[in-house]
Design a protein around this motif. Structure first.
Motif: not given
Length: 353
Positions: A211-228, A244-252
């Motif tokens: 749950t590091g830098d790459v995940q944060l960069s993508l969720t902050q800069n790209v409109q993501v439909t969802g995660a698997v 990982a699920i908790d990270m995606f929840r916090k990143a909406s």
């Protein structure tokens, strides 16, 4: 007679959207000539998991119209974009993540992309695991080099009907990248925004573990439909998958579902099933759709080593069948969300299931 055919078609519901095909605008053509009805249905994704059911119900409904003796059903597909498109020309960005390494996340991502493309979708694949890129090798393009167009945008490499980018095709083979967070953030930004992806229905992103830098960069800069979320059944993997699920929840970022990889093993000599890592553990992660249980097969590893996605190399194997099912169920989940947005203003609200 055409009006009667359309009336009959209005009794056929899309199994996932729970509305009739006519009101959804999915009947592209309905013609009747000499007792032969020709129907074209425009699906919400070429990877529709319930195409067979729709075809069967359309035939049954139209054959009940007096004067109709034969029915031909043809399919087209138009993937509806997210309310806020992820990138220019890209309708949906789907992140494939896990809380830990070793669960087969990259293998699942590659096969999801290849399966969606084989069904007729326009698919891109981004290897965002910058420190440990493996997508290029799995796609059989480990020696290829990324080039640029006249606008100095990176041109994705194409293989198996999928356009992909990987750091493995940009750096010397075997060279370790020793980068701090800001360099990583810049590289991810270039991959998604400075690449000529073209028109895509889906951009599948293979994330690094954790749950590091790459995940944060993508969720902050790209409109993501969802995660698997990809996990194996045992508790040690599930603990990290929950993070990982908790990270995606916090990143909406919505979690579209869970893939239980290496769910079981069928001995080729006896046919006996062994639950090597346990089985069904992914259900402990909460109320998220189980997209599929993929068995552990040596063929999947062999195909990956030879640069061939298993869904294409051995489409009849149990693992390939399961992976194709995951891809189609995922496409259905995305369609439901996109159609929900389109139908939000209608009187009867769509219930997402």
């Amino acid at each position: 007679m055409r009006d009667a055919v359309m009336s009959a078609l209005s009794t056929v519901n899309d199994p996932e959207l729970h509305r009739d095909l006519v009101s959804l605008g999915m009947i592209e053509r309905a013609e009747v000539e000499g007792g032969h009805a020709r129907i074209k249905v425009n699906l919400t994704t070429p990877a529709c998991p319930l195409k067979g059911q729709i075809e069967r119900e359309v035939r049954e409904a139209v054959l009940n119209v007096p004067g109709v003796e034969a029915v031909s059903v043809e399919f087209g597909a138009t993937v509806r974009p997210a309310a806020q498109p992820a990138l220019p020309g890209v309708k949906h960005v789907v992140l494939v993540g896990s809380g830990k390494g070793g669960v087969g996340k990259s293998s699942v991502a590659v096969n999801l992309a290849a399966s969606l493309a084989a069904d007729g979708a326009r698919v891109g694949l981004l290897d965002a695991d910058v420190y440990g890129p493996s997508v290029a090798h799995m796609m059989g393009q480990g020696a290829a080099k990324v080039t640029a167009n006249a606008e100095r945008k990176m041109l994705p490499i194409e293989a198996h009907g999928v356009r992909f980018l990987s750091m493995a095709n940009l750096s010397p083979a075997g060279q370790a990248l020793v980068w701090r967070g800001p360099m990583l953030h810049s590289a991810i930004g270039q991959f998604v925004k400075d690449a000529a992806w073209g028109q895509l229905d889906y951009l599948v992103v293979d994330l690094p573990p954790g749950t590091g830098d790459v995940q944060l960069s993508l969720t902050q800069n790209v409109q993501v439909t969802g995660a698997v979320i990809v996990t194996t059944p045992q508790d040690v993997a599930l603990i990290d998958a929950a993070r990982a699920i908790d990270m995606f929840r916090k990143a909406s970022v919505p979690v579209l579902g869970v893939v239980e990889n290496m769910s079981y093993f069928v001995a080729p000599d006896t046919g006996h099933t062994y639950d090597i890592f346990g089985r069904g553990g992914s259900r402990k992660l909460g109320d998220y759709p189980l997209l599929g249980e993929v068995p552990l097969e040596t063929g999947v590893r062999e195909d990956a080593d030879q640069g061939r996605p298993a869904v294409l190399a051995h489409p009849d194997s149990a693992a390939a069948v399961a992976l194709r099912g995951v891809a189609r169920t995922l496409a259905g989940q995305i369609s439901v969300r996109a159609m929900h947005q389109d139908l939000a203003s209608l009187p009867d609200q769509l219930t997402v299931v």
